[in-house]
Design a protein around this motif. Structure first.
Motif, PDB file in Angstrom:
ATOM      1  N   PHE A 185       0.821  -1.205   0.000  1.00 44.60           N
ATOM      2  CA  PHE A 185       0.000   0.000   0.000  1.00 44.60           C
ATOM      3  C   PHE A 185       0.860   1.261   0.000  1.00 44.60           C
ATOM      4  CE2 PHE A 185      -2.508   3.081   2.672  1.00 44.60           C
ATOM      5  CZ  PHE A 185      -3.456   3.395   1.712  1.00 44.60           C
ATOM      6  N   ILE A 186       1.871   1.296   0.843  1.00 41.85           N
ATOM      7  CA  ILE A 186       2.728   2.484   0.956  1.00 41.85           C
ATOM      8  C   ILE A 186       3.560   2.687  -0.315  1.00 41.85           C
ATOM      9  CG2 ILE A 186       4.716   3.456   2.182  1.00 41.85           C
ATOM     10  CD1 ILE A 186       3.605   2.137   4.725  1.00 41.85           C
ATOM     11  N   SER A 187       4.081   1.604  -0.860  1.00 37.67           N
ATOM     12  CA  SER A 187       5.021   1.736  -1.980  1.00 37.67           C
ATOM     13  C   SER A 187       4.334   1.876  -3.336  1.00 37.67           C
ATOM     14  CB  SER A 187       5.962   0.526  -2.020  1.00 37.67           C
ATOM     15  OG  SER A 187       5.239  -0.679  -2.230  1.00 37.67           O
ATOM     16  N   CYS A 188       3.104   1.361  -3.474  1.00 40.71           N
ATOM     17  CA  CYS A 188       2.474   1.301  -4.789  1.00 40.71           C
ATOM     18  C   CYS A 188       1.132   2.008  -4.888  1.00 40.71           C
ATOM     19  CB  CYS A 188       2.279  -0.163  -5.213  1.00 40.71           C
ATOM     20  SG  CYS A 188       3.819  -1.080  -5.392  1.00 40.71           S
ATOM     21  N   ARG A 189       0.663   2.599  -3.808  1.00 45.45           N
ATOM     22  CA  ARG A 189      -0.648   3.241  -3.863  1.00 45.45           C
ATOM     23  C   ARG A 189      -0.618   4.433  -4.810  1.00 45.45           C
ATOM     24  NH1 ARG A 189      -2.734   6.732   1.140  1.00 45.45           N
ATOM     25  NH2 ARG A 189      -0.554   7.298   0.873  1.00 45.45           N
TER      26      ARG A 189
ATOM     27  N   HIS B 295      -4.723   8.475  -6.848  1.00 49.79           N
ATOM     28  CA  HIS B 295      -6.168   8.472  -7.059  1.00 49.79           C
ATOM     29  C   HIS B 295      -6.877   7.347  -6.321  1.00 49.79           C
ATOM     30  CE1 HIS B 295      -4.499   6.079 -10.535  1.00 49.79           C
ATOM     31  NE2 HIS B 295      -5.344   5.207 -10.010  1.00 49.79           N
ATOM     32  N   MET B 296      -6.180   6.546  -5.504  1.00 49.20           N
ATOM     33  CA  MET B 296      -6.851   5.468  -4.775  1.00 49.20           C
ATOM     34  C   MET B 296      -7.659   6.056  -3.625  1.00 49.20           C
ATOM     35  SD  MET B 296      -5.434   1.964  -2.994  1.00 49.20           S
ATOM     36  CE  MET B 296      -5.366   1.040  -4.532  1.00 49.20           C
ATOM     37  N   SER B 297      -8.965   5.962  -3.737  1.00 52.07           N
ATOM     38  CA  SER B 297      -9.846   6.580  -2.747  1.00 52.07           C
ATOM     39  C   SER B 297     -10.273   5.627  -1.647  1.00 52.07           C
ATOM     40  CB  SER B 297     -11.092   7.132  -3.447  1.00 52.07           C
ATOM     41  OG  SER B 297     -11.739   6.092  -4.164  1.00 52.07           O
ATOM     42  N   HIS B 298     -10.403   4.330  -1.956  1.00 49.71           N
ATOM     43  CA  HIS B 298     -10.899   3.364  -0.982  1.00 49.71           C
ATOM     44  C   HIS B 298     -10.068   2.082  -1.023  1.00 49.71           C
ATOM     45  CE1 HIS B 298     -14.315   6.017  -0.756  1.00 49.71           C
ATOM     46  NE2 HIS B 298     -14.904   5.244   0.146  1.00 49.71           N
ATOM     47  N   LEU B 299      -9.762   1.570   0.153  1.00 55.36           N
ATOM     48  CA  LEU B 299      -9.075   0.290   0.286  1.00 55.36           C
ATOM     49  C   LEU B 299      -9.877  -0.587   1.229  1.00 55.36           C
ATOM     50  CD1 LEU B 299      -6.428  -1.299  -0.470  1.00 55.36           C
ATOM     51  CD2 LEU B 299      -5.583  -0.602   1.786  1.00 55.36           C
ATOM     52  N   PHE B 300     -10.290  -1.757   0.720  1.00 58.23           N
ATOM     53  CA  PHE B 300     -11.034  -2.729   1.511  1.00 58.23           C
ATOM     54  C   PHE B 300     -10.045  -3.783   2.010  1.00 58.23           C
ATOM     55  CE2 PHE B 300     -13.942  -0.802  -1.399  1.00 58.23           C
ATOM     56  CZ  PHE B 300     -15.197  -0.800  -0.801  1.00 58.23           C
ATOM     57  N   LEU B 301      -9.758  -3.775   3.292  1.00 56.81           N
ATOM     58  CA  LEU B 301      -8.860  -4.779   3.864  1.00 56.81           C
ATOM     59  C   LEU B 301      -9.642  -6.077   4.006  1.00 56.81           C
ATOM     60  CD1 LEU B 301      -7.111  -2.484   6.459  1.00 56.81           C
ATOM     61  CD2 LEU B 301      -6.199  -3.280   4.274  1.00 56.81           C
ATOM     62  N   SER B 302      -9.137  -7.135   3.366  1.00 58.68           N
ATOM     63  CA  SER B 302      -9.954  -8.314   3.094  1.00 58.68           C
ATOM     64  C   SER B 302      -9.307  -9.593   3.611  1.00 58.68           C
ATOM     65  CB  SER B 302     -10.181  -8.429   1.580  1.00 58.68           C
ATOM     66  OG  SER B 302     -10.744  -7.242   1.063  1.00 58.68           O
TER      67      SER B 302
ATOM     68  N   LEU C  85      -3.480   0.311  11.830  1.00 56.05           N
ATOM     69  CA  LEU C  85      -2.199   0.224  11.123  1.00 56.05           C
ATOM     70  C   LEU C  85      -2.269   0.944   9.784  1.00 56.05           C
ATOM     71  CD1 LEU C  85       0.646  -1.146  11.212  1.00 56.05           C
ATOM     72  CD2 LEU C  85      -0.395  -3.061   9.980  1.00 56.05           C
ATOM     73  N   PHE C  86      -3.336   0.712   9.031  1.00 53.34           N
ATOM     74  CA  PHE C  86      -3.462   1.311   7.703  1.00 53.34           C
ATOM     75  C   PHE C  86      -3.924   2.760   7.768  1.00 53.34           C
ATOM     76  CE2 PHE C  86      -2.871  -2.918   6.271  1.00 53.34           C
ATOM     77  CZ  PHE C  86      -2.521  -2.853   4.931  1.00 53.34           C
ATOM     78  N   THR C  87      -4.788   3.084   8.722  1.00 54.40           N
ATOM     79  CA  THR C  87      -5.285   4.454   8.816  1.00 54.40           C
ATOM     80  C   THR C  87      -4.150   5.434   9.063  1.00 54.40           C
ATOM     81  OG1 THR C  87      -7.437   3.694   9.607  1.00 54.40           O
ATOM     82  CG2 THR C  87      -6.857   5.980  10.069  1.00 54.40           C
ATOM     83  N   GLY C  88      -3.139   4.991   9.779  1.00 54.58           N
ATOM     84  CA  GLY C  88      -1.993   5.852  10.040  1.00 54.58           C
ATOM     85  C   GLY C  88      -1.219   6.233   8.788  1.00 54.58           C
ATOM     86  N   GLN C  89      -1.391   5.468   7.717  1.00 53.97           N
ATOM     87  CA  GLN C  89      -0.696   5.724   6.454  1.00 53.97           C
ATOM     88  C   GLN C  89      -1.645   6.107   5.321  1.00 53.97           C
ATOM     89  OE1 GLN C  89       2.601   5.649   6.227  1.00 53.97           O
ATOM     90  NE2 GLN C  89       2.949   4.879   8.303  1.00 53.97           N
ATOM     91  N   ALA C  90      -2.916   6.265   5.625  1.00 51.94           N
ATOM     92  CA  ALA C  90      -3.923   6.312   4.568  1.00 51.94           C
ATOM     93  C   ALA C  90      -4.026   7.649   3.859  1.00 51.94           C
ATOM     94  CB  ALA C  90      -5.287   5.943   5.144  1.00 51.94           C
TER      95      ALA C  90
ATOM     96  N   ILE D   3     -10.218   3.708   4.558  1.00 47.88           N
ATOM     97  CA  ILE D   3      -9.947   2.316   4.896  1.00 47.88           C
ATOM     98  C   ILE D   3     -11.222   1.647   5.394  1.00 47.88           C
ATOM     99  CG2 ILE D   3      -8.577   0.743   6.312  1.00 47.88           C
ATOM    100  CD1 ILE D   3      -6.926   2.337   4.259  1.00 47.88           C
ATOM    101  N   ILE D   4     -11.573   0.520   4.763  1.00 42.84           N
ATOM    102  CA  ILE D   4     -12.755  -0.242   5.144  1.00 42.84           C
ATOM    103  C   ILE D   4     -12.336  -1.669   5.466  1.00 42.84           C
ATOM    104  CG2 ILE D   4     -15.028  -1.081   4.385  1.00 42.84           C
ATOM    105  CD1 ILE D   4     -13.672   1.453   2.166  1.00 42.84           C
ATOM    106  N   ILE D   5     -12.898  -2.241   6.522  1.00 44.51           N
ATOM    107  CA  ILE D   5     -12.681  -3.649   6.814  1.00 44.51           C
ATOM    108  C   ILE D   5     -13.777  -4.458   6.126  1.00 44.51           C
ATOM    109  CG2 ILE D   5     -12.546  -5.421   8.595  1.00 44.51           C
ATOM    110  CD1 ILE D   5     -10.205  -3.492   8.654  1.00 44.51           C
ATOM    111  N   ALA D   6     -13.393  -5.380   5.259  1.00 50.07           N
ATOM    112  CA  ALA D   6     -14.343  -6.300   4.626  1.00 50.07           C
ATOM    113  C   ALA D   6     -14.588  -7.444   5.603  1.00 50.07           C
ATOM    114  CB  ALA D   6     -13.790  -6.812   3.303  1.00 50.07           C
ATOM    115  N   SER D   7     -15.765  -7.486   6.159  1.00 48.43           N
ATOM    116  CA  SER D   7     -16.081  -8.394   7.256  1.00 48.43           C
ATOM    117  C   SER D   7     -16.219  -9.844   6.798  1.00 48.43           C
ATOM    118  CB  SER D   7     -17.382  -7.935   7.918  1.00 48.43           C
ATOM    119  OG  SER D   7     -17.801  -8.876   8.892  1.00 48.43           O
TER     120      SER D   7
END
Length: 274
Positions: free
Chosen positions: A201-205, A208-215, A230-235, A240-244
């Motif tokens: 995520f950090i190296s390749c985002r 224009h990436m608006s949403h990331l679903f952690l899955s 963890l991800f919100t700190g770099q977002a 950031i959305i958690i895919a339940s």
């Protein structure tokens, strides 16, 4: 410019199914929920299977194909599946509904372009996907043993992505799993850790990436709050959305760099800026 509507109907070792579509057509990536549960969750979201024109299968593990036979037969949905995956799946699909899955070029489903590419996972012929329309690109990147150039290059194109963050390294190491299973998970053919996913995520985002679903979060070896923090700190500007693994996410609407959110995507007048 057309909009994409996307949701995770479920994400985890108990079943995986992702919906991506526009006003006219949609596809499902994997069918790991029962047909009945898929229908029920889509109905709750205001989505209709009448818009779904095809199902794309990533690999043959049960949590990705459990509902496929009934769903395809009942709704007469074509299934794009590689020959290796089909051969190892044990599925009894209607031959008239089986379509070959290839990495040679995108498949056109109406105005949707679905591209498949190989990934590292302990399955016969595993693939990840992007769904695009010429303006917007959505990635579905789960069940990945390690990051490769294929994954990195496709991730850089995405306006939104479902990205596996399967396990926390400390929780896995200290957890109840036997050694052979821990080795399988982190051995390069299993799943991505939180750390590996974050590094991608950090190296390749793209900007224009608006949403990331952690899955595909592990129930035993991960914690939704831990990985979200963890991800919100770099977002920065990426939501950031958690895919339940227990329920569907809301439907998110993505149109290039313009992102909106709604529980009722058919009623465009109800959409509001996120």
């Amino acid at each position: 410019m057309s909009s994409f509507y996307l949701t995770s109907l479920n994400s985890g070792s108990n079943g995986n199914c992702y919906y991506i579509g526009n006003d006219d057509e949609a596809v499902l990536i994997d069918a790991g929920l029962s047909c009945r549960e898929t229908e029920k969750r889509m109905h709750r979201l205001g989505l209709t299977l009448k818009k779904v024109k095809a199902i794309f299968i990533s690999h043959e593990h049960g949590d990705h194909i459990r509902g496929l036979e009934v769903l395809s037969r009942k709704h007469q949905l074509p299934v794009y599946i590689s020959s290796g995956t089909l051969r190892h799946s044990g599925l009894q699909l209607d031959p008239a509904l089986v379509r070959p899955l290839s990495t040679e070029g995108p498949v056109s489903i109406g105005s949707l372009l679905i591209s498949a590419f190989r990934k590292y996972h302990d399955a016969a012929d595993p693939h990840s996907f992007t769904v695009a329309d010429g303006h917007t690109c959505i990635g579905i990147f789960t069940d990945i043993g390690k990051v490769c150039e294929n994954l990195s290059s496709h991730f850089r194109k995405c306006h939104a992505a479902f990205l596996e963050a399967n396990y926390d390294e400390v929780l896995l190491e200290k957890g109840r799993y036997p050694y052979h299973l821990k080795k399988r998970i982190r051995g390069g053919q299993g799943h991505l850790s939180n750390k590996e996913a974050l590094e991608l995520f950090i190296s390749c985002r793209p900007a224009h990436m608006s949403h990331l679903f952690l899955s595909h979060l592990s129930a035993d070896n991960n914690d939704p709050d831990l990985v979200r923090d963890l991800f919100t700190g770099q977002a920065t500007s990426t939501h950031i959305i958690i895919a339940s693994r227990y329920k569907e996410t809301p439907v998110y609407t993505v149109a290039g760099s313009n992102v909106r959110y709604s529980n009722a995507p058919q009623s465009l007048g109800q959409l509001r800026l996120f």
